[in-house]
Design an enzyme around this catalytic site. Structure first.
Site, PDB file in Angstrom:
ATOM      1  N   ARG A 190       0.826  -1.210   0.000  1.00 53.18           N
ATOM      2  CA  ARG A 190       0.000   0.000   0.000  1.00 53.18           C
ATOM      3  C   ARG A 190       0.852   1.249   0.000  1.00 53.18           C
ATOM      4  O   ARG A 190       0.441   2.298  -0.476  1.00 53.18           O
ATOM      5  CB  ARG A 190      -0.889   0.021   1.250  1.00 53.18           C
ATOM      6  CG  ARG A 190      -2.186  -0.738   1.145  1.00 53.18           C
ATOM      7  CD  ARG A 190      -3.111  -0.264   2.246  1.00 53.18           C
ATOM      8  NE  ARG A 190      -4.269  -1.136   2.382  1.00 53.18           N
ATOM      9  CZ  ARG A 190      -4.570  -1.798   3.484  1.00 53.18           C
ATOM     10  NH1 ARG A 190      -3.783  -1.706   4.536  1.00 53.18           N
ATOM     11  NH2 ARG A 190      -5.641  -2.553   3.545  1.00 53.18           N
ATOM     12  N   VAL A 199      -9.457  -0.194  -4.804  1.00 55.44           N
ATOM     13  CA  VAL A 199      -8.639  -1.391  -4.598  1.00 55.44           C
ATOM     14  C   VAL A 199      -7.784  -1.290  -3.331  1.00 55.44           C
ATOM     15  O   VAL A 199      -7.565  -0.212  -2.789  1.00 55.44           O
ATOM     16  CB  VAL A 199      -7.738  -1.657  -5.819  1.00 55.44           C
ATOM     17  CG1 VAL A 199      -8.586  -1.872  -7.054  1.00 55.44           C
ATOM     18  CG2 VAL A 199      -6.768  -0.495  -6.045  1.00 55.44           C
ATOM     19  N   GLU A 200      -7.304  -2.458  -2.886  1.00 51.17           N
ATOM     20  CA  GLU A 200      -6.438  -2.594  -1.707  1.00 51.17           C
ATOM     21  C   GLU A 200      -7.027  -1.892  -0.480  1.00 51.17           C
ATOM     22  O   GLU A 200      -6.348  -1.172   0.242  1.00 51.17           O
ATOM     23  CB  GLU A 200      -5.027  -2.073  -2.008  1.00 51.17           C
ATOM     24  CG  GLU A 200      -4.279  -2.968  -2.985  1.00 51.17           C
ATOM     25  CD  GLU A 200      -2.794  -2.685  -3.029  1.00 51.17           C
ATOM     26  OE1 GLU A 200      -2.274  -2.093  -2.061  1.00 51.17           O
ATOM     27  OE2 GLU A 200      -2.148  -3.043  -4.015  1.00 51.17           O
ATOM     28  N   GLY A 201      -8.315  -2.124  -0.260  1.00 53.66           N
ATOM     29  CA  GLY A 201      -9.016  -1.513   0.865  1.00 53.66           C
ATOM     30  C   GLY A 201      -9.755  -0.278   0.392  1.00 53.66           C
ATOM     31  O   GLY A 201      -9.143   0.759   0.161  1.00 53.66           O
TER      32      GLY A 201
END
Length: 828
Positions: free
Chosen positions: A379, A501-503
């Site tokens: 992230r 995306v990614e949370g």
């Protein structure tokens, strides 16, 4: 005398707060001053004795460890255990993942700014810089985003081959396995540059270098697995994807329903092979349609105890060749007209041998921990880099376009409404790039900053969305008409992808940033929780007592500091920096103390309910985020050598963040469930009210002017993006038009004066130039320059139009007899 005593007590408390005294210091000071006040109040001997005994008892109970642990800490620990919300195994793994870095300083209420400034200045080494300047530059030059997104819906074959041949898939793979072994900063710089040219290329390169097979193998793979796969991944002989998200498990990745049952089966013609029969259904998997190697997360079960006692279970990660019988992939999603390869994958009762599990048997059931540890770094690099690349493109193009484009015979960038948007673009660009660089540098220093990675993921992508929205407004019709001449439209379309995306950003803000940070980064909370979970009663009370005393001293110190700094605006706080930055460090120290106070009060009053009070958590997370973003911005200014030209950008970014902090705290206090606690916090944090204001119009005017003026400041702000030198390229033409216009403005002024005085009467720009040249107001060379300037300016304000059949056949190459696929028309 009483007033002098009270003033002395206040001064002593201030000193105790400033130097964060231990609990002994606070008790001694309070006891002494109460004793003095009692003497001055001329109490009777009996009352005086009672008071003295009471004070002695308080000091003994709180100051003598044996008594304090038995009479105070033990009951508080028992009560704490009752209200402490249940922490699931997956939550505990998430809390334990990563490291505490600068976020710990911000939670303390007294950040050590010298420590921040002493971190080494982030820089690429010679090999990394060469790769950025040559291989990455060459790849960018190969990319035509309109062809990629509208015609091919994919990268061209030569680009894919170049990516493989030059090792773009192996940036994070160590050199011993054939990779480039680049730093996180280099990885970030490459992705940012690609993103300024093509999001499709940036995503295609970033995914194999972030959370996926390569990183998982590097950290957890067996020696055999590393030898088998890492070199092939680095050379592009394997195209990896990582399958985590499914229809029933998005942000809550721990709830994946995909199952694997340990059993014996047949593999490569051999029967009786110990392995796993896996069933899965995944979606949104980047590179899945073209992948040759699938990293798969699933829940493993061992009902027959084939792996031994006790039964092994839990999330497990395996590497599965795409050619394995039963694996389904190849179909594509179409995320907002983006052309990067993304699609579903599934499998029904697919048998894989046990050696496919990353790390082998030892890592069965350890997948969640592996994911959390890798995600903390992933992230922090990829998505902030993509966001930064898009922002730099907006900065470069908006500044030039607003200077070149004229309405009412005035560059549109001179209008105050346009200046306001340009200022936001410039200030956000300066701050976001600073956060990207500092966070990547932290990863290179060995940190795995889980909380900070959530901060930069959220704020870089959100500010990218704001910047691109502003850029679209500034470009008007030029921005909304898609075609080869449009360099913003796809970025505008595709911004929600990074948000999701990614949370998802909503959950990142309301649950992750503060929810994880309050426990992970607070100096004492995690120690208190671990003490409460400790099974050894003696160790539990000893650890809890030490943490509780430290927590009490810190909370009391921050309460006094918040009030004092609120009265003074932070003035007088000893901080580093120059005259330009010193006040900012002081104001940030003030808000760090206020944030730490609000954190402790929120946890005390709400307890376990704070976990479910998402709006309260989100506002506290906003304050923490702005503190980090300001830290990165100041570090950038110092690392760059305090360039005077960047002062306006620094001022805008910090002042905007300070105002956001103030408003977040104000929103917290307005909505805090306990009104008495809210009133107390407001009195301590804002004793003189709110005084922070957003950046002024005058400051915005200065920032806007910097974006429209070629020079060192504009170049620093867009450093690292791809700058095409070809005037046939839409972005290259815009830069050329800006330089040409500034060069030709004095010449154009001569023609305008002649026209105004009646010496030049021809209509139309080109006809006027010819007449002005014939009558001697400009010479032939100047006329030629003005003609070229006119052509460039016309080129950059043109938009594309298409024949109906061209749009109907967008998926095919639609060029016949060398005719172009579109033509251009004048924007309105």
């Amino acid at each position: 005398m009483l007033i002098v005593t009270l003033l002395g007590m206040l001064a002593c408390m201030v000193l105790l707060a400033l130097f964060r005294s231990s609990i002994w210091g606070w008790l001694l000071a309070i006891g002494v001053f109460v004793f003095i006040l009692a003497i001055q109040s001329k109490l009777s001997a009996d009352l005086f004795q009672v008071l003295a005994v009471f004070l002695a008892a308080v000091v003994a109970v709180t100051g003598i460890p044996f008594l304090r642990r038995r009479l105070l800490s033990r009951p508080i620990l028992n009560a704490f255990r009752k209200v402490l919300p249940h922490v699931s195994e997956t939550e505990q793994v998430a809390l334990d993942a990563g490291t505490v870095w600068w976020d710990g300083e911000l939670f303390s209420g007294h950040p050590d700014w010298k420590k921040l400034l002493h971190y080494p200045r982030p820089a690429l080494n010679a090999e990394e810089q060469s790769f950025l300047d040559h291989e990455t530059e060459t790849l960018c030059a190969m990319l035509d985003d309109w062809e990629i997104t509208h015609v091919r819906q994919d990268l061209p074959p030569q680009a894919w081959q170049f990516i493989r041949d030059k090792g773009f898939f192996g940036m994070i793979i160590p050199k011993e396995y054939g990779g480039l072994g680049f730093s996180a900063l280099a990885h970030s710089a490459v992705v940012a540059k690609l993103a300024s040219r093509s999001i499709t290329a940036a995503v295609s390169v970033m995914v194999p270098n972030s959370l996926g097979p390569a990183e998982l193998l590097i950290r957890y793979g067996t020696a055999e697995q590393k030898e088998q796969y890492l070199r092939r991944l680095a050379q592009g002989k394997e195209v990896p994807c990582f399958a985590l998200t499914g229809p029933s498990a998005g942000s809550d990745a721990s709830s994946i329903p995909d199952r694997g049952i340990v059993c014996y089966g047949e593999h490569d013609g051999q029967s009786g092979v110990l392995g796993i029969r896996v069933t899965w259904e995944k979606r949104y998997i980047t590179l899945a349609p073209v992948a040759t190697l699938i990293g798969l997360a699933f829940k493993l079960y061992d009902p027959d105890r084939l792996l031994g006692e006790p039964a092994r279970s839990g999330i497990t990660i395996a590497l599965i060749p795409a050619a394995t019988p039963g694996v389904q992939l190849g179909r594509r999603h179409f995320p907002l007209n983006s052309a990067f390869q993304n699609g579903p994958t599934s499998g029904q009762d697919v048998f894989i041998p046990m050696e496919y599990v990353i790390g082998g048997k030892d890592y069965v059931g350890q997948g969640w921990r592996m994911l959390m540890e890798c995600l903390a770094a992933g992230r922090a690099i990829s998505l902030p880099a993509c966001a930064t690349g898009g922002i730099k493109l907006a900065v470069r193009t908006c500044g030039a376009y607003c200077r070149v484009r004229k309405q009412f015979n005035l560059p549109v960038g001179k209008f105050e409404g346009v200046e306001e948007a340009l200022a936001r673009i410039g200030g956000n660009a300066y701050l976001v790039d600073a956060a990207r660089v500092l966070t990547a540098a932290a990863v290179d220093m060995g940190e795995k900053p889980s909380v900070i990675s959530a901060i930069v993921k959220y704020h870089c992508t959100e500010r990218s969305r704001m910047v691109v929205n502003d850029a679209m407004d500034l470009h008007g019709g030029k921005g909304i008409c898609l075609g080869p001449s449009n360099y913003l439209g796809r970025a505008h379309q595709q911004n929600p992808i990074a948000i999701t995306v990614e949370g998802a950003n909503i959950l990142t803000r309301s649950l992750l940033i503060f929810g994880q940070g309050a426990i992970r980064s607070h100096p004492y909370v995690l120690r208190e929780i671990r003490a409460a979970q400790e099974s050894d009663a003696k160790k539990a009370i000893h650890d809890f007592d030490a943490a509780l005393c430290g927590h009490f001293s810190l909370a009391l110190s921050n309460a006094v500091r918040s009030f004092l700094f609120g009265l003074t605006g932070g003035r007088g706080i000893p901080v580093p920096g120059c005259s330009k930055t010193r006040r900012y460090y002081q104001q940030l120290t003030r808000y760090s103390s206020a944030f730490a106070l609000a954190t402790d009060v929120s946890m005390l009053v709400l307890g376990g309910n704070l976990k479910r009070s998402e709006r309260i958590s989100a506002r506290l997370g906003d304050v923490l985020s702005q503190l980090y973003l300001c830290s990165a911005t100041l570090k950038r200014f110092e690392d760059d050598g305090r360039p005077s030209g960047d002062g306006s950008l620094l001022d805008w970014a910090i002042q905007d963040a300070l105002y956001r902090m103030q408003e977040a705290l104000d929103g917290l206090l307005h909505n805090f469930p306990s009104r008495p606690a809210a009133l107390l916090m407001r009195w301590l944090i804002f004793p003189k009210g709110k005084h922070m204001a957003p950046p002024s119009d005058a400051l915005g005017h200065q920032v806007a002017a910097l974006l429209m003026k070629p020079g060192a400041v504009r170049d620093r702000l867009t450093a690292g993006m791809y700058l095409p030198g070809d005037e046939k390229d839409a972005v290259g033409a815009l830069d050329a038009a800006l330089l040409s216009m500034l060069q030709c403005e004095p010449l154009q002024a001569k023609v305008d004066v002649a026209r105004r005085d009646g010496w030049v009467t021809a209509t139309g720009e080109q006809a006027s130039l010819m007449e002005a040249c014939q009558k001697g107001f400009i010479d032939a060379g100047e006329a030629q320059l003005l003609e070229k300037d006119h052509a460039l300016r016309r080129r950059v304000i043109m938009v594309d139009d298409f024949a109906p059949e061209q749009l109907a056949q967008a998926s095919s190459h639609n060029e016949k007899d060398g005719e172009p696929t579109c033509r251009t028309a004048m924007t309105t």
